[in-house]
Design a protein around this motif. Structure first.
Motif, PDB file in Angstrom:
ATOM      1  N   PHE A 164     -66.740 -36.449  25.807  1.00 58.28           N
ATOM      2  CA  PHE A 164     -66.539 -36.720  24.388  1.00 58.28           C
ATOM      3  C   PHE A 164     -65.619 -37.918  24.165  1.00 58.28           C
ATOM      4  O   PHE A 164     -65.910 -38.805  23.346  1.00 58.28           O
ATOM      5  CB  PHE A 164     -65.957 -35.477  23.718  1.00 58.28           C
ATOM      6  CG  PHE A 164     -65.600 -35.676  22.270  1.00 58.28           C
ATOM      7  CD1 PHE A 164     -66.576 -35.842  21.309  1.00 58.28           C
ATOM      8  CD2 PHE A 164     -64.276 -35.713  21.861  1.00 58.28           C
ATOM      9  CE1 PHE A 164     -66.250 -36.031  19.972  1.00 58.28           C
ATOM     10  CE2 PHE A 164     -63.926 -35.894  20.539  1.00 58.28           C
ATOM     11  CZ  PHE A 164     -64.925 -36.052  19.589  1.00 58.28           C
ATOM     12  N   LEU A 165     -64.513 -38.004  24.908  1.00 59.59           N
ATOM     13  CA  LEU A 165     -63.555 -39.086  24.693  1.00 59.59           C
ATOM     14  C   LEU A 165     -64.108 -40.427  25.143  1.00 59.59           C
ATOM     15  O   LEU A 165     -63.788 -41.470  24.557  1.00 59.59           O
ATOM     16  CB  LEU A 165     -62.252 -38.773  25.416  1.00 59.59           C
ATOM     17  CG  LEU A 165     -61.454 -37.580  24.860  1.00 59.59           C
ATOM     18  CD1 LEU A 165     -60.168 -37.389  25.644  1.00 59.59           C
ATOM     19  CD2 LEU A 165     -61.148 -37.768  23.381  1.00 59.59           C
ATOM     20  N   ARG A 166     -64.930 -40.447  26.191  1.00 59.29           N
ATOM     21  CA  ARG A 166     -65.526 -41.724  26.620  1.00 59.29           C
ATOM     22  C   ARG A 166     -66.508 -42.238  25.572  1.00 59.29           C
ATOM     23  O   ARG A 166     -66.578 -43.448  25.313  1.00 59.29           O
ATOM     24  CB  ARG A 166     -66.205 -41.558  27.981  1.00 59.29           C
ATOM     25  CG  ARG A 166     -65.221 -41.289  29.111  1.00 59.29           C
ATOM     26  CD  ARG A 166     -65.856 -41.396  30.481  1.00 59.29           C
ATOM     27  NE  ARG A 166     -64.886 -41.048  31.519  1.00 59.29           N
ATOM     28  CZ  ARG A 166     -63.958 -41.881  31.982  1.00 59.29           C
ATOM     29  NH1 ARG A 166     -63.870 -43.111  31.503  1.00 59.29           N
ATOM     30  NH2 ARG A 166     -63.121 -41.495  32.931  1.00 59.29           N
ATOM     31  N   ASN A 167     -67.287 -41.347  24.973  1.00 60.14           N
ATOM     32  CA  ASN A 167     -68.159 -41.770  23.869  1.00 60.14           C
ATOM     33  C   ASN A 167     -67.338 -42.176  22.652  1.00 60.14           C
ATOM     34  O   ASN A 167     -67.708 -43.101  21.922  1.00 60.14           O
ATOM     35  CB  ASN A 167     -69.117 -40.636  23.498  1.00 60.14           C
ATOM     36  CG  ASN A 167     -70.299 -40.525  24.431  1.00 60.14           C
ATOM     37  OD1 ASN A 167     -71.240 -41.319  24.383  1.00 60.14           O
ATOM     38  ND2 ASN A 167     -70.245 -39.547  25.325  1.00 60.14           N
ATOM     39  N   LEU A 168     -66.208 -41.502  22.434  1.00 58.36           N
ATOM     40  CA  LEU A 168     -65.343 -41.858  21.322  1.00 58.36           C
ATOM     41  C   LEU A 168     -64.757 -43.255  21.513  1.00 58.36           C
ATOM     42  O   LEU A 168     -64.676 -44.047  20.563  1.00 58.36           O
ATOM     43  CB  LEU A 168     -64.221 -40.826  21.207  1.00 58.36           C
ATOM     44  CG  LEU A 168     -63.415 -40.800  19.905  1.00 58.36           C
ATOM     45  CD1 LEU A 168     -64.297 -40.352  18.745  1.00 58.36           C
ATOM     46  CD2 LEU A 168     -62.227 -39.859  20.045  1.00 58.36           C
ATOM     47  N   ASP A 169     -64.369 -43.570  22.737  1.00 63.67           N
ATOM     48  CA  ASP A 169     -63.829 -44.898  23.035  1.00 63.67           C
ATOM     49  C   ASP A 169     -64.891 -45.974  22.854  1.00 63.67           C
ATOM     50  O   ASP A 169     -64.615 -47.069  22.335  1.00 63.67           O
ATOM     51  CB  ASP A 169     -63.291 -44.913  24.467  1.00 63.67           C
ATOM     52  CG  ASP A 169     -62.578 -46.218  24.796  1.00 63.67           C
ATOM     53  OD1 ASP A 169     -62.151 -46.919  23.863  1.00 63.67           O
ATOM     54  OD2 ASP A 169     -62.451 -46.535  25.997  1.00 63.67           O
ATOM     55  N   ALA A 170     -66.144 -45.665  23.245  1.00 56.69           N
ATOM     56  CA  ALA A 170     -67.224 -46.646  23.105  1.00 56.69           C
ATOM     57  C   ALA A 170     -67.635 -46.840  21.650  1.00 56.69           C
ATOM     58  O   ALA A 170     -68.025 -47.945  21.252  1.00 56.69           O
ATOM     59  CB  ALA A 170     -68.431 -46.202  23.935  1.00 56.69           C
ATOM     60  N   GLY A 171     -67.552 -45.789  20.837  1.00 56.81           N
ATOM     61  CA  GLY A 171     -67.981 -45.899  19.450  1.00 56.81           C
ATOM     62  C   GLY A 171     -66.901 -46.373  18.507  1.00 56.81           C
ATOM     63  O   GLY A 171     -67.213 -46.856  17.406  1.00 56.81           O
ATOM     64  N   LEU A 172     -65.605 -46.243  18.889  1.00 57.79           N
ATOM     65  CA  LEU A 172     -64.492 -46.599  18.002  1.00 57.79           C
ATOM     66  C   LEU A 172     -63.499 -47.488  18.744  1.00 57.79           C
ATOM     67  O   LEU A 172     -62.451 -47.022  19.219  1.00 57.79           O
ATOM     68  CB  LEU A 172     -63.793 -45.335  17.498  1.00 57.79           C
ATOM     69  CG  LEU A 172     -64.653 -44.333  16.728  1.00 57.79           C
ATOM     70  CD1 LEU A 172     -63.868 -43.062  16.460  1.00 57.79           C
ATOM     71  CD2 LEU A 172     -65.144 -44.927  15.425  1.00 57.79           C
ATOM     72  N   PRO A 173     -63.774 -48.785  18.864  1.00 59.92           N
ATOM     73  CA  PRO A 173     -62.837 -49.688  19.566  1.00 59.92           C
ATOM     74  C   PRO A 173     -61.479 -49.786  18.881  1.00 59.92           C
ATOM     75  O   PRO A 173     -60.478 -50.096  19.542  1.00 59.92           O
ATOM     76  CB  PRO A 173     -63.580 -51.031  19.541  1.00 59.92           C
ATOM     77  CG  PRO A 173     -65.012 -50.695  19.293  1.00 59.92           C
ATOM     78  CD  PRO A 173     -65.001 -49.471  18.459  1.00 59.92           C
ATOM     79  N   ASN A 174     -61.393 -49.538  17.592  1.00 61.36           N
ATOM     80  CA  ASN A 174     -60.116 -49.668  16.889  1.00 61.36           C
ATOM     81  C   ASN A 174     -59.107 -48.594  17.280  1.00 61.36           C
ATOM     82  O   ASN A 174     -57.935 -48.676  16.890  1.00 61.36           O
ATOM     83  CB  ASN A 174     -60.345 -49.620  15.376  1.00 61.36           C
ATOM     84  CG  ASN A 174     -60.884 -50.932  14.837  1.00 61.36           C
ATOM     85  OD1 ASN A 174     -60.755 -51.968  15.469  1.00 61.36           O
ATOM     86  ND2 ASN A 174     -61.512 -50.869  13.678  1.00 61.36           N
ATOM     87  N   LEU A 175     -59.535 -47.588  18.020  1.00 63.00           N
ATOM     88  CA  LEU A 175     -58.575 -46.596  18.491  1.00 63.00           C
ATOM     89  C   LEU A 175     -57.584 -47.182  19.497  1.00 63.00           C
ATOM     90  O   LEU A 175     -56.500 -46.618  19.695  1.00 63.00           O
ATOM     91  CB  LEU A 175     -59.314 -45.411  19.136  1.00 63.00           C
ATOM     92  CG  LEU A 175     -59.905 -44.347  18.206  1.00 63.00           C
ATOM     93  CD1 LEU A 175     -60.661 -43.309  18.998  1.00 63.00           C
ATOM     94  CD2 LEU A 175     -58.817 -43.679  17.370  1.00 63.00           C
ATOM     95  N   THR A 176     -57.940 -48.285  20.103  1.00 53.42           N
ATOM     96  CA  THR A 176     -57.083 -48.868  21.148  1.00 53.42           C
ATOM     97  C   THR A 176     -56.523 -50.225  20.732  1.00 53.42           C
ATOM     98  O   THR A 176     -56.182 -51.036  21.599  1.00 53.42           O
ATOM     99  CB  THR A 176     -57.899 -49.011  22.449  1.00 53.42           C
ATOM    100  OG1 THR A 176     -59.096 -49.766  22.195  1.00 53.42           O
ATOM    101  CG2 THR A 176     -58.272 -47.659  23.012  1.00 53.42           C
ATOM    102  N   ILE A 177     -56.419 -50.515  19.442  1.00 52.80           N
ATOM    103  CA  ILE A 177     -55.813 -51.781  19.022  1.00 52.80           C
ATOM    104  C   ILE A 177     -54.297 -51.705  19.191  1.00 52.80           C
ATOM    105  O   ILE A 177     -53.699 -50.626  19.204  1.00 52.80           O
ATOM    106  CB  ILE A 177     -56.175 -52.111  17.555  1.00 52.80           C
ATOM    107  CG1 ILE A 177     -55.687 -51.010  16.608  1.00 52.80           C
ATOM    108  CG2 ILE A 177     -57.673 -52.326  17.410  1.00 52.80           C
ATOM    109  CD1 ILE A 177     -55.951 -51.299  15.151  1.00 52.80           C
TER     110      ILE A 177
END
Length: 898
Positions: free
Chosen positions: A576-589
């Motif tokens: 789930f978190l890997r798909n979340l990282d791929a779908g929401l790049p702004n989580l890691t700004i």
């Protein structure tokens, strides 16, 4: 004889023949056929109608579609040439159209007066329904058909034809749903409709008491006897004597008809010999039980009630020999609980005594009498040891009635409550024997015929709705729509991330959906993402994973969700978190604050071990915090509620001395709890940790993952397809509603403004001292009045928005010390402070930008099953998770003070 052609007119049309099979339908407990209704209308009204009155057939609804299809075709020259001459009289006079219409297995009457010479062609439209609570919903469809029919047969080429056809609701503008007598069963609607038609033709006022169910019962018996011996018996003179308002002399009694075989009921009926031993009042109660209270619901006939001014019933005291004969003489054995309830209902109808269920456990039932004040009557049913079936248990039972007669409640709530147990079995029986889906009217009729139970319409409607929900939940075909649903969602919403995984056996394993606008929405919320998972409730189980954030107004905003076939574990969280990282790049700004060692977004979750390891692997640069509510529950489970109550104060305090004092109190009260708390890293759950390490990102007051728990409870009861479609639709509706609500508002949101105003007012009680000499750092001291108050002082840097109290940097709102500094300078207004020093995530501007984007939902009717996807494997055992929706709670420690 009026020469005007009219659609299958039962009065002026061709003679209708009588089938003796339809006469047998008049037997008690069966409904009438449409042909019998038309025959009775024809024989009773033929030759006695004025020319301006038209009686429509009950089968007109079928005739509307067949003949009007020709009228719509202008190329049908034969129809076009034939109709104008025949319809010409309708343009010269005022007409009245009455029809006992049949729709969805139920009769009701429409009374329409129309005049083609007037601007509004419909002068009066009255609707009479013997189930008045559902008249509007059911009558609307038939009124549309009547309007189409009249436009072709009475308004054709006469001026109102096109206007009536173009507006389907033209007739509804004049429709009035009038009160009329209400039936107390599910099969006498045809006789009620006939009676209303006869009263209308005699110009009698229709009101709820113009005739009663008892009149209809007597007329049904007489009609059956009369038609069996003489097909022409149903004349108006013979019929009128059974209705008091029509007031005609009674005809001579018809000869006895040949016996008609009647199938025996499922339980032994009451005979005269049985009634003879029922006590001094039982025979009288049984005789008057058929006089039903018109205000009570179906099946709630509790016997006669006293009128105002009458003497009250004397106190009764008698042995219920009737109940003895039925239940205890031969040791009756029942197969199911439904059979027990059917027998109890039959006993109530025959004896007039009302029983209420007071104890239910498994297949055991205990009934008491509520027809008499403080009645000792009490009977028990339950399974016998090592035997099948449900038995009457005479031991410890009292079958004696004593006390004054109680006037029964008209609402019949106890009856409805007991009927709910029967309802599910009746609906399942209808669904098993009917080709199409069951309807509420089907359930009402089946309950009368097979279970001898009179159910109300709304009860049956809710039962059918519940059956449909269960069917959709357990329908394996829904999984064949998952693949097409995901594919169409990607096509309609470019930029979204929608993934579905299947196993080697083609069984669905996982799916993930992230709408396209969620990544942009992350820039306008509080930068705290909450993660949580919950078990699905349907037969196919599964685990729902969801990520949510909070808006400026603290509203829950889901950004992505997933469903997996297995339990909540590290593998599922990692996927789930890997798909979340791929779908929401702004989580890691990167964080906007200088010196912060972590990314902007902080991840909040419970202390699930697999989730903790997955966060470190997928989001190593984001700070991961624990939910303080889960920590409190863990402490309560190990050491009690009194110790757990100290945890919220430890989590939210921003004072280091206060934190140390609370830890010392915890250590004194429970050393094991203190050791448990000390093992948890304070940087992951205590607000005071931000004072010791200024490289941590702020939490903005979010200390719990309950926002995700609230979000994942939105759709957990359906299958996978219903869950994802329900979440997306509710997201779309909430986005639109919030957009309309906040589009015209500006400034700081309404939930934050009172806090700012309160701190601004309190700032007057502080003294500000320049301690840095550079114009940035100031010491703020509280002015002590009398012997109370605190002499603490705090140093703040108003340029960086940092204060030693920790409140400013934790919430993004100036603390009371900052407000004291702004007031001391005397060149800052409250409005300027809110515009320059309150973070934008607390403003309506961010709220409007958050709801500016949306997505296109998928239309389920456009999907075709892929015929390959199989449901998930549900053989595995589910781990412990969320408590049951209805659960037994512990006794509150405040229960002595309700």
């Amino acid at each position: 004889m009026n020469p005007i052609p009219f659609a299958d007119d039962p009065v002026r049309g061709k003679p209708i023949s009588l089938a003796m099979g339809n006469v047998e339908g008049l037997d008690r407990g069966q409904w009438l056929s449409t042909s019998l209704v038309d025959y009775v209308l024809q024989t009773s009204l033929a030759g006695k109608l004025p020319d301006h009155v038209l009686i429509g057939s009950s089968n007109c609804s079928t005739y509307f579609h067949t003949y009007n299809s020709k009228l719509r075709n202008e190329d049908d020259t034969h129809c076009v040439q034939q109709m104008p001459d025949g319809l010409q009289p309708y343009a010269e006079s005022r007409y009245r159209f009455i029809s006992a219409a049949c729709y969805n297995s139920h009769f009701f009457v429409v009374d329409i007066t129309f005049d083609n010479r007037q601007p509004n062609v419909f002068q009066r439209v009255n609707v009479f329904d013997s189930l008045s609570s559902t008249a509007r919903r059911r009558a609307t469809a038939v009124l549309h058909q009547v309007q189409t029919f009249l436009s072709g047969f009475c308004f054709y080429k006469l001026g109102h034809h096109q206007s009536v056809l173009q507006d389907p609701d033209y007739i509804m503008q004049m429709a009035e749903f009038r009160h009329c007598p209400v039936q107390t069963n599910g099969y006498d609607c045809g006789l009620f409709a006939l009676a209303v038609v006869w009263h209308l033709l005699r110009d009698k006022d229709i009101h709820p008491s113009v005739f009663t169910q008892a009149h209809i019962d007597n007329f049904r018996v007489a009609l059956r006897h009369g038609l069996s011996s003489n097909p022409g018996w149903a004349t108006m003179d013979n019929i009128a004597c059974y209705f008091p308002v029509l007031s005609m002399p009674a005809p001579p009694p018809p000869p006895s008809p040949p016996a008609i075989e009647i199938s025996p009921p499922s339980f032994t009926s009451v005979g005269d010999a049985q009634l003879a031993g029922c006590g001094p009042r039982s025979v009288e109660v049984a005789n008057v039980a058929t006089e039903r209270n018109k205000d009570a619901g179906p099946g709630m006939e509790f016997g006669p009630t006293e009128e105002p001014g009458q003497e009250q019933d004397p106190i009764l005291d008698y042995e219920d020999n009737y109940f003895q004969d039925i239940f205890s003489s031969k040791g009756v054995v029942f197969g199911t609980v439904d059979d027990v309830l059917v027998a109890i209902n039959e006993y109530q109808e025959s004896s007039g005594n009302v029983l209420s269920t007071v104890r239910t456990r498994g297949n055991a039932r205990t009934f008491v009498c509520i027809s008499h004040a403080n009645c000792p009557f009490c009977v028990k049913f339950g399974p016998m040891p090592k035997q099948e079936g449900i038995f009457y248990k005479p031991e410890n039972c009292t079958i004696r009635h004593r006390g004054a007669k109680v006037v029964s409640s008209k609402s019949g709530k106890r009856f409805k409550k007991r009927c709910k147990e029967l309802l599910r079995g009746i609906v399942s029986d209808v669904a098993a024997h009917k080709h199409g889906p069951p309807t509420a009217m089907d359930v009402m009729k089946t309950g009368v015929h097979k279970k001898k139970t009179h159910l109300q319409y709304y009860q049956c409607y809710r039962g059918v709705r519940e059956w449909k929900a269960r069917k959709e939940i357990t329908d394996p075909m829904s999984f064949q729509l998952l693949g097409p649903y995901i594919e169409r969602f990607r096509e309609q919403n470019p930029g979204s991330r929608a993934v579905i995984e299947r196993g080697n056996d083609n069984r669905v394993k996982r799916l993930f959906i992230c709408p396209p606008f969620s990544n942009e929405a992350l820039l306008f919320v509080r930068p705290v993402a909450s993660l949580d998972a919950a078990h699905m409730k349907s037969e196919w189980k599964g685990t729902l994973y969801i990520a949510t954030v909070k808006s400026a107004l603290e509203k829950i905003y889901p950004i992505a969700f997933a469903i997996t076939a297995d339990n909540e574990n590290g593998q599922g969280w990692d996927w789930f978190l890997r798909n979340l990282d791929a779908g929401l790049p702004n989580l890691t700004i990167a964080h906007y604050r200088v010196g912060c060692a972590y990314k902007l977004f902080l991840l909040q979750s419970d202390r699930q071990k697999g989730l903790d390891e997955a966060c470190k692997a997928c989001f190593p640069a984001n700070h991961h915090c624990y939910c303080a509510v889960h920590i409190r529950r863990n402490v309560e489970g190990r050491h009690g509620k009194k110790i757990g109550a100290l945890i919220p104060g430890l989590a939210k305090t921003t004072s280091l001395p206060d934190r140390d004092a609370k830890l010392a109190q915890l250590r004194r009260q429970s050393p094991p709890a203190y050791d448990f708390v000390k093992d948890i890293n304070p940087k992951q759950w205590m607000d005071s940790a931000w004072l010791e390490d200024d490289t941590l990102p702020p939490r903005y007051g979010v200390r719990s993952s309950n926002i995700s728990e609230s979000a994942n409870s939105i759709e957990r009861s359906g299958n996978w397809l219903e869950a994802i479609d329900g979440i997306l639709k509710k997201m779309s509706l909430r986005i639109q509603a919030s957009r309309e609500e906040y589009e015209r508002k500006t400034g700081v949101v309404e939930t934050v403004y009172p806090q700012i105003l309160d701190r601004w007012e309190k700032g007057i009680g502080y003294r500000v001292v320049d301690s840095g000499g550079d114009g940035q750092k100031y010491s703020v001291h509280r002015i002590i009045e009398g012997n109370t108050g605190s002499n603490q002082s705090f140093t703040l840097n108003w340029v960086d928005g940092v204060c030693e109290c920790g409140v400013w940097q934790m919430h993004g709102i100036p603390c009371v010390h900052g407000m004291a500094y702004f007031r001391w300078r005397n060149d800052w207004t409250l409005q300027q402070v809110m515009e320059q020093f309150v973070e934008q995530c607390h403003t309506y501007d961010y709220e409007q930008k958050l709801y500016s984007g949306s997505f296109v939902p998928v239309c389920m009717d456009m999907l075709q099953p892929d015929r390959t996807t199989l449901p998930p494997d549900v053989k595995g055992k589910r781990m412990a998770g969320r408590p049951k929706t209805v659960r037994l709670r512990l006794r509150s420690r405040y229960s002595h003070r309700p």
